[in-house]
Design a protein around this motif. Structure first.
Motif, PDB file in Angstrom:
ATOM      1  N   LEU A 125     -10.133   4.950  -5.562  1.00 55.36           N
ATOM      2  CA  LEU A 125      -9.311   6.158  -5.578  1.00 55.36           C
ATOM      3  C   LEU A 125      -9.887   7.232  -4.654  1.00 55.36           C
ATOM      4  O   LEU A 125      -9.150   7.966  -3.991  1.00 55.36           O
TER       5      LEU A 125
ATOM      6  N   LEU B 166      -8.267  10.767  -4.364  1.00 59.80           N
ATOM      7  CA  LEU B 166      -7.887  10.872  -5.771  1.00 59.80           C
ATOM      8  C   LEU B 166      -9.091  10.598  -6.662  1.00 59.80           C
ATOM      9  O   LEU B 166     -10.102  10.056  -6.204  1.00 59.80           O
ATOM     10  N   SER B 167      -8.962  10.941  -7.958  1.00 62.44           N
ATOM     11  CA  SER B 167     -10.095  10.747  -8.853  1.00 62.44           C
ATOM     12  C   SER B 167      -9.716  10.077 -10.169  1.00 62.44           C
ATOM     13  O   SER B 167     -10.559   9.509 -10.845  1.00 62.44           O
ATOM     14  N   LYS B 168      -8.448  10.119 -10.545  1.00 61.21           N
ATOM     15  CA  LYS B 168      -8.076   9.685 -11.891  1.00 61.21           C
ATOM     16  C   LYS B 168      -6.930   8.679 -11.822  1.00 61.21           C
ATOM     17  O   LYS B 168      -5.897   8.975 -11.217  1.00 61.21           O
ATOM     18  N   PRO B 169      -7.084   7.494 -12.429  1.00 63.80           N
ATOM     19  CA  PRO B 169      -5.979   6.525 -12.415  1.00 63.80           C
ATOM     20  C   PRO B 169      -4.738   7.133 -13.061  1.00 63.80           C
ATOM     21  O   PRO B 169      -4.828   7.772 -14.114  1.00 63.80           O
ATOM     22  N   ALA B 170      -3.580   6.936 -12.427  1.00 62.45           N
ATOM     23  CA  ALA B 170      -2.374   7.646 -12.859  1.00 62.45           C
ATOM     24  C   ALA B 170      -1.481   6.814 -13.763  1.00 62.45           C
ATOM     25  O   ALA B 170      -0.481   7.303 -14.262  1.00 62.45           O
ATOM     26  N   GLY B 171      -1.823   5.546 -13.979  1.00 62.08           N
ATOM     27  CA  GLY B 171      -0.927   4.671 -14.738  1.00 62.08           C
ATOM     28  C   GLY B 171      -1.162   4.727 -16.230  1.00 62.08           C
ATOM     29  O   GLY B 171      -1.699   5.711 -16.762  1.00 62.08           O
ATOM     30  N   GLU B 172      -0.803   3.664 -16.905  1.00 58.68           N
ATOM     31  CA  GLU B 172      -0.928   3.600 -18.367  1.00 58.68           C
ATOM     32  C   GLU B 172      -2.380   3.830 -18.742  1.00 58.68           C
ATOM     33  O   GLU B 172      -3.270   3.100 -18.310  1.00 58.68           O
TER      34      GLU B 172
ATOM     35  N   ALA C 108      -7.946   0.742 -13.802  1.00 55.48           N
ATOM     36  CA  ALA C 108      -7.204   0.817 -12.547  1.00 55.48           C
ATOM     37  C   ALA C 108      -6.958  -0.579 -11.978  1.00 55.48           C
ATOM     38  O   ALA C 108      -5.896  -0.853 -11.414  1.00 55.48           O
TER      39      ALA C 108
ATOM     40  N   MET D 283      -4.151  -1.939 -13.787  1.00 51.36           N
ATOM     41  CA  MET D 283      -2.918  -1.261 -13.374  1.00 51.36           C
ATOM     42  C   MET D 283      -2.340  -1.904 -12.113  1.00 51.36           C
ATOM     43  O   MET D 283      -1.134  -2.063 -11.985  1.00 51.36           O
TER      44      MET D 283
END
Lengths: 465, 465
Positions: free
Chosen positions: A285, A290-296, A301, A304
């Motif tokens: 990421l 980016l820093s934070k996984p955006a999925g469930e 990650a 995901m």
């Protein structure tokens, strides 16, 4: 290689030497192909896609392979055959490329390829350098070297090149059905994937499917002045925003009814294997800011992108989007949405569920039109064919790292179609790196990927013959 | 008119006759101005905006008015003076026009004006025909006729034409401040409004303000492949959709904190007057293919557009928006949002509240940039100046229907600025119709609007001198 019990009269070593000494000429040939802007999604480039097919026919001909350009209702296929002994492989690659916009973000003409020196080494910079012209040519160049050294190919080969992969492969299934006898082989090989973490060779055995939908919402029958109508007339962008905002709940779970039908839990042994891969989560990421996984939020990650389905908004446009400001209340807005699918998710059923779900959210006065853009289920390869373990062994020799069976977030629907329509298992290997910027401005392919990729194919053909 | 106690040596009748006989020539002059693509928001048209200013200087000169083009940091102003007796009016109009896209929805070149026969009568078809070149020229043509018949103007007049109205008038306040002495008059006249329900003459005394904002959200540092990153990387379109979806609650109420600070309740007597206007609610929405007012559900559609504030999304763009499909996960998305303001709503305070509200909704990994696009408060005219009642009387004579004091959903910030910086009350009259398609493709101005508009100004100048 004698160790495999094959005749010394067709040894691997001189083929690898030939590949090393012919590298510059091989890059020149690739550059010729990269100069052709074969963008399959844009009708303006139809003639160029055709020209790329002609180029491939002619290039195969130059190494003694009879190939033909085969018309479809869309862009043509290229099919060539090499008779011979040993196993029969079907090699697939695609010669069409993604659109190039936003063009202003490219540092050079995307169709004027060049070698560039970068801090990470030499790269071939051009649209399609990695996806998929460069990868496709690694296989062709391996065959060329084999032919130059030994006067023949190591096994029986069918070449199969597509020109519609980047636009959902609308002609592929009809073509496979109509030409199933001609295309049958023992195993399919596809070169359209990458190294694991840009370093270790990988054989992808798990791929996500893809469903593409375009929604067009219409509110007022024409664009209105927001002073005259603002407040009273329903703005379709307001409605589209609500629909798209509802795609995910606060935990990243997708809210289309029945979306998770057919999504399997990850088997614990596979999860353990993936957890042991040493995946660089922060770097994955961090490389893109980016820093934070955006999925469930209850999945890693890696899960995901390899094993979980997604919903992404790939594009949206409505109203005035030029410079400055225009107080228009637009009549229409459109959005392109795609879903990556896993397990047994049925893309056709899901398309209907999605459309129904959108329609239930529309207020009076807003209507929806939908345009379908491709639907392919996920693939789970069987690795029973001996070629999988043979390939895993020789890839380790070439790259100096053990090869892994991995998953992939992307979709290569053709692998599923080969199983369905030709009864073939597919082995997916490729030499792309994570920073190749495929589908983005400034796409590149490392010279190392190209060079070692050609050598890898020579080794694989040697191992499986 | 002798009835007004003014000298018969400057009677109105021959002026009206002159207007009738000169109509074709007046339209030719307007066509000359319409052929200049003076789009002020697009830097590519800067030279054309300048050329339109030159045309006006030259046209005023042709009726003996000394005018000059006055540079600003943006597009120029045009100022001309006629000395004389009687009251001193400041006439304002704007010579810049809206952009023309989507160009493919125009039935003809927007800058190649033509008279077209339609079922509702003859119209002048061109960008700017109604907003505001045609309206502006009704006043100039009335002056030209007066000069032709009587050799002089009926009163003292300052002409003041702006070239930045459609792009938020960035130079207007500085120009008013710097030239306040030169621009002072007894009353300001603006011709940039319409007839009530396309039939009855109207003097607008209540106008909404306007606040324009552009939001650019950035997620990943570059466009990503949704196969490689989909599910794991935060998509800024997903975030933008949530922000825009939150603008209104389910009842149409705007959810930005402090948004309703300074919004007055409609006085019962005004509400009664508006309810008595016989407004065609069904037709107003039905004309544009709608059936249900979309704003705050506790207000009528007329209240929504005349007396209530709004939030509208004027444009949105992100990701791949071309033909076909591209499975990109975009780095950026932008949206243009505007607010129509009423009462004492403070556009500058509201801009800060809005930005703060957007920022609180952003997840980690998504950042916002904001671009300001104009901020003007609402205006409530004082109708104390006798010109208001004098005008109401003569407009009834010209149009055969009683003139009304009305509200307006649009924003004409200059009226507020005239009050603030010149101490002037403004009388807003105009001849536009609801179907003029201003700000939309195929803009038109009825020949009737142009002809009776010129005659109306001749009557108004006669009445107030």
């Amino acid at each position: 290689m004698p160790a495999h019990g094959k005749g010394a009269h067709m040894s691997l070593k001189p083929v690898l030497d030939q590949i090393d000494s012919d590298l510059d000429a091989a890059m020149e040939r690739l550059f010729d192909l990269l100069r052709i802007p074969s963008i399959s999604t844009d009708p303006a480039f139809k003639g160029d896609v055709d020209r790329a097919a002609d180029w491939l026919v002619s290039d195969l001909d130059s190494i003694g392979i009879t190939a033909t350009k085969r018309p479809t209702t869309g862009h043509p296929m290229v099919v060539g055959h090499v008779e011979g002994n040993g196993p029969h492989v079907l090699f697939y690659g695609h010669y069409d490329v993604q659109p190039v916009d936003p063009l202003e973000l490219w540092d050079r003409d995307p169709f004027d390829p060049a070698i560039e020196e970068t801090p990470k080494g030499r790269v071939i910079r051009a649209r399609g350098a990695s996806d998929d012209k460069g990868q496709l040519m690694t296989f062709v160049e391996a065959c060329r070297a084999w032919k130059a050294v030994h006067g023949e190919m190591p096994c029986r080969i069918t070449f199969f090149f597509e020109g519609e992969e980047e636009s959902g492969s609308p002609s592929l299934i009809p073509f496979l059905k109509e030409n199933a006898d001609e295309l049958k082989a023992d195993i399919a090989l596809i070169c359209d994937t990458g190294l694991f973490e840009s370093r270790a060779p990988a054989i992808m055995t798990q791929l996500r499917g893809l469903l593409g939908e375009e929604i067009v919402l219409t509110g007022p029958s024409k664009d209105l002045h927001s002073g005259m109508y603002g407040g009273a007339a329903m703005n379709p962008i307001r409605v589209m925003s609500r629909v798209l905002a509802n795609l995910h709940d606060d935990t990243g779970r997708i809210q289309v009814p029945h979306f998770y039908d057919g999504v399997p839990d990850l088997p614990p042994e596979i999860k353990a294997q993936w957890d042991g891969l040493g995946f660089d989560y922060a770097g994955f990421l961090g490389d893109v800011g980016l820093s934070k996984p955006a999925g469930e939020q209850d999945h890693t990650a890696l899960e995901m992108i390899w094993s979980r389905p997604t919903a992404e908004i790939n594009g949206i446009k409505g109203g005035y989007t030029g410079d400055g400001f225009k107080t228009v209340l637009p009549s229409k807005v459109s959005a392109k949405v795609s879903f990556r699918l896993v397990g047994q998710q049925d893309p056709h059923a899901l398309r209907e569920h999605f459309r129904e779900w959108v329609k239930t959210q529309l207020p009076e006065d807003v209507t929806a039109e939908f345009h379908a853009h491709g639907a392919s289920p996920a693939s789970q390869m069987s690795t029973d064919h001996p070629a999988f373990e043979q390939t895993r062994a020789v890839l380790g020799e070439e790259w100096g790292e053990e090869a892994a069976f991995t998953g992939c977030g992307g979709s290569i629907p053709v692998a599923g179609y080969f199983k369905t329509y030709l009864g073939l298992d597919t082995m997916l290997v490729g030499w792309g790196k994570d920073d190749d910027q495929i589908h983005s401005p400034n796409e590149k392919y490392d010279v190392e990927s190209f060079h070692k990729g050609i050598r890898s194919w020579a080794r694989i053909l040697d191992a499986i013959r």
